[in-house]
Design an enzyme around this catalytic site. Structure first.
Site, mmCIF file in Angstrom:
data_model
loop_
_atom_site.group_PDB
_atom_site.id
_atom_site.type_symbol
_atom_site.label_atom_id
_atom_site.label_comp_id
_atom_site.label_asym_id
_atom_site.label_seq_id
_atom_site.Cartn_x
_atom_site.Cartn_y
_atom_site.Cartn_z
ATOM 1 C CB CYS A 47 -0.869 -0.076 1.255
ATOM 2 S SG CYS A 47 -2.163 1.142 1.300
ATOM 3 C CB CYS A 81 -5.091 5.456 -8.064
ATOM 4 S SG CYS A 81 -5.304 3.919 -7.199
HETATM 5 C C1 LIG Z 1 -4.596 4.788 3.968
HETATM 6 C C2 LIG Z 1 -5.106 4.076 2.768
HETATM 7 C C3 LIG Z 1 -5.451 4.783 1.625
HETATM 8 C C4 LIG Z 1 -5.925 4.124 0.499
HETATM 9 N N1 LIG Z 1 -6.249 4.856 -0.606
HETATM 10 C C5 LIG Z 1 -6.762 4.234 -1.689
HETATM 11 C C6 LIG Z 1 -7.145 4.986 -2.834
HETATM 12 O O1 LIG Z 1 -7.026 6.214 -2.868
HETATM 13 N N2 LIG Z 1 -7.671 4.313 -3.887
HETATM 14 C C7 LIG Z 1 -7.820 2.956 -3.859
HETATM 15 O O2 LIG Z 1 -8.311 2.380 -4.836
HETATM 16 N N3 LIG Z 1 -7.448 2.204 -2.791
HETATM 17 C C8 LIG Z 1 -6.932 2.826 -1.714
HETATM 18 N N4 LIG Z 1 -6.566 2.081 -0.613
HETATM 19 C C9 LIG Z 1 -6.735 0.622 -0.659
HETATM 20 C C10 LIG Z 1 -8.167 0.231 -0.263
HETATM 21 O O3 LIG Z 1 -8.536 0.880 0.916
HETATM 22 C C11 LIG Z 1 -8.234 -1.274 -0.103
HETATM 23 O O4 LIG Z 1 -8.002 -1.852 -1.361
HETATM 24 C C12 LIG Z 1 -9.589 -1.734 0.411
HETATM 25 O O5 LIG Z 1 -9.886 -1.183 1.664
HETATM 26 C C13 LIG Z 1 -9.614 -3.249 0.481
HETATM 27 O O6 LIG Z 1 -10.893 -3.649 0.827
HETATM 28 P P1 LIG Z 1 -11.135 -5.086 1.481
HETATM 29 O O7 LIG Z 1 -12.619 -5.250 1.524
HETATM 30 O O8 LIG Z 1 -10.336 -6.102 0.799
HETATM 31 O O9 LIG Z 1 -10.539 -4.998 2.970
HETATM 32 P P2 LIG Z 1 -10.592 -3.924 4.121
HETATM 33 O O10 LIG Z 1 -10.995 -2.584 3.636
HETATM 34 O O11 LIG Z 1 -9.288 -4.042 4.841
HETATM 35 O O12 LIG Z 1 -11.753 -4.457 5.090
HETATM 36 C C14 LIG Z 1 -11.670 -5.655 5.797
HETATM 37 C C15 LIG Z 1 -13.032 -5.981 6.367
HETATM 38 O O13 LIG Z 1 -12.961 -7.260 7.004
HETATM 39 C C16 LIG Z 1 -13.430 -7.182 8.328
HETATM 40 N N5 LIG Z 1 -12.692 -8.191 9.098
HETATM 41 C C17 LIG Z 1 -11.379 -8.243 9.398
HETATM 42 N N6 LIG Z 1 -11.104 -9.357 10.087
HETATM 43 C C18 LIG Z 1 -12.270 -10.014 10.209
HETATM 44 C C19 LIG Z 1 -12.646 -11.243 10.828
HETATM 45 N N7 LIG Z 1 -11.764 -12.018 11.469
HETATM 46 N N8 LIG Z 1 -13.957 -11.637 10.775
HETATM 47 C C20 LIG Z 1 -14.889 -10.866 10.148
HETATM 48 N N9 LIG Z 1 -14.578 -9.682 9.553
HETATM 49 C C21 LIG Z 1 -13.283 -9.284 9.587
HETATM 50 C C22 LIG Z 1 -13.199 -5.747 8.758
HETATM 51 O O14 LIG Z 1 -14.090 -5.402 9.821
HETATM 52 C C23 LIG Z 1 -13.523 -5.010 7.445
HETATM 53 O O15 LIG Z 1 -14.917 -4.856 7.331
HETATM 54 C C24 LIG Z 1 -6.061 2.718 0.514
HETATM 55 C C25 LIG Z 1 -5.706 1.987 1.664
HETATM 56 C C26 LIG Z 1 -5.236 2.655 2.779
HETATM 57 C C27 LIG Z 1 -4.866 1.857 4.025
#
Ligand SMILES: Cc1cc2nc3c(=O)[nH]c(=O)nc-3n(C[C@H](O)[C@H](O)[C@H](O)COP(=O)(O)OP(=O)(O)OC[C@H]3O[C@@H](n4cnc5c(N)ncnc54)[C@H](O)[C@@H]3O)c2cc1C
Length: 402
Positions: free
Chosen positions: A160, A344
């Site tokens: 990231c 992005c």
């Molecule tokens: C600071 C920052 C800035 C970013 N900026 C951008 C951007 O500008 N553009 C872009 O495209 N991407 C960006 N990203 C990347 C983007 O945020 C991620 O790709 C995205 O959040 C991934 O989504 P996800 O659903 O895979 O996981 P996450 O967003 O990490 O969510 C995980 C989910 O799983 C749940 N969870 C975790 N463990 C468990 C468990 N054991 N049991 C049940 N539930 C659980 C959590 O509660 C949450 O709901 C950024 C990331 C960060 C950290």
């Protein structure tokens, strides 16, 4: 009645749940979304929470109401372990049986990779989650009263990368605005072989663009940097200098969450889930995965490891494919497999930069980069639009603003 469980309520889990419900009615399947957190948080805006231009409330909403409206059951429970043979998800409260499972649990910050990374186990700060961002915001208030050298960047193996640039540019802008930039030397340390690599091998002219932007803002940078330790006064590089710092924000390498690593046979050594071209687990065809939880190889080898950036936009693309393919498994039809693309907008304080890489791995049909104030407005408008749309349980594609 077919039982589908979705783990995670962020970009991957919420999109998969809503898209599945569009394809399969409540008479065809029961959908239960389990998430550790009870709110959807628009993670790309976390750097704005850290610098104080947003609150967490402004960039989040409760999942329960949105999901209820779409006849999707929700429970705030963290999975503790998954038993693919018995088709069970264990939580601390109860065991849930599934016929189909979607894993979208995102990441765990592997802070143990570098001593001092922090914030709760070292002096460093982070942007990777809401609690860490609230800590950064509080520490930043103290830092602004007593400013000094600032080091921003990523540890070896990070994926990231973009938010570290956003934070460096945002801090430069904030400090100039407050007329204290002259008291704060800013240094960027990155495992990337060149600025603007972003774990994608660069996109179009991102290298030249980002180098120019750093130089214009007098932000010094070290590439192929191996951050080896963070103390309260410095960021140390292996075989390199000790960079004086009184506020260090170094983003960690990522790993899979404990519930996944504690489930034998599910994940690779880092805790990420291997999938086939349909986002299906190769050993358990009724388990799909989307988003950061998915195992993806780096775009290309680099002297210091830089991992594949699974962005929010890519996470949504995966979740849509998961919903389509799972619905095809249940009611018949062909599965789909599409190349991912990355799109992005990087906040740069007083301006922003947009880039698109399609497909995400080179060689590409589209490798476009553009800068300007209009992209900053687009980023802010997209945040509002996305939250409006997601809160109402709408899932139509909206690529341009990521
Ligand atoms: C600071 C920052 C800035 C970013 N900026 C951008 C951007 O500008 N553009 C872009 O495209 N991407 C960006 N990203 C990347 C983007 O945020 C991620 O790709 C995205 O959040 C991934 O989504 P996800 O659903 O895979 O996981 P996450 O967003 O990490 O969510 C995980 C989910 O799983 C749940 N969870 C975790 N463990 C468990 C468990 N054991 N049991 C049940 N539930 C659980 C959590 O509660 C949450 O709901 C950024 C990331 C960060 C950290």
């Amino acid at each position: 009645m077919i039982r589908i469980i979705i783990l995670g309520g962020s970009f991957g889990g919420l999109t998969a749940a809503l898209e599945l419900r569009q394809r399969l009615g409540p008479d065809q399947c029961d959908i239960l979304l389990l998430a550790k957190d009870d709110r959807f948080v628009f993670i790309p805006s976390l750097p704005w929470v850290a610098i104080g231009t947003r609150t967490l409330e402004q960039i989040s909403f409760p999942l329960a109401k949105t999901l209820k409206r779409k006849t999707i059951r929700f429970s705030q429970q963290a999975a503790r372990q998954i038993d693919p043979a018995k088709r069970l998800v264990h939580t601390d409260q109860e065991d849930h049986h599934y016929d189909y499972l979607v894993i979208a649990t995102g990441h765990r910050s592997a802070n143990e990779a570098v001593p001092g990374l922090g914030p709760f186990d070292g002096p460093g700060h982070s942007l990777m989650s809401p609690p860490e961002v609230l800590e950064a915001r509080q520490s930043l208030k103290d830092f602004l009263l007593n400013p000094g050298p600032l080091v921003v960047g990523c540890a070896p193996g990070a994926s990231c990368i973009g938010p570290s640039y956003e934070f460096a540019f945002a801090m430069d802008h904030l400090l100039r605005h407050r007329k204290i930039r002259h008291r704060v030397p800013i240094t960027l340390v990155t495992p990337e072989p060149f600025p603007g690599h972003f774990g994608l091998g660069g996109v179009g002219n991102t290298r030249r663009f980002v180098e120019d932007a750093l130089e214009k803002r007098e932000i010094r940078y070290h590439t192929s940097a191996v951050v080896s330790r963070i103390t309260s006064t410095a960021v140390e590089l292996a075989d390199g200098p000790k960079i004086e710092s009184c506020f260090s924000l170094i983003l960690p390498p990522l790993a899979g969450v404990k519930a996944v690593t504690d489930s034998p046979g599910l994940a690779n050594a880092k805790g990420f889930i291997p999938v086939d071209e349909y986002y299906r687990h190769p050993a358990f065809p009724n388990i799909y995965a989307a988003g950061v939880a998915v195992a993806m190889a780096p775009v290309a080898p680099t002297p210091v490891p830089v991992n594949f950036p699974k962005t929010g936009g890519m996470t949504e693309q995966m979740a849509r494919a998961v919903a389509h393919n799972m619905a095809a498994d249940i009611q018949g039809g062909a599965r789909i497999s599409k190349d991912l693309f990355a799109e992005c907008i990087m906040d740069m304080g007083d301006t922003a930069a947009y880039f698109k890489a399609e497909p995400v791995r080179p060689p590409r049909n589209v490798a476009r980069m553009a800068g300007g104030k209009r992209w900053l407005w687009a980023k802010k408008a997209f945040e509002r639009y996305y939250l409006w749309k997601a809160r109402r349980g709408k899932t139509f594609a909206a690529g341009w603003g990521w």
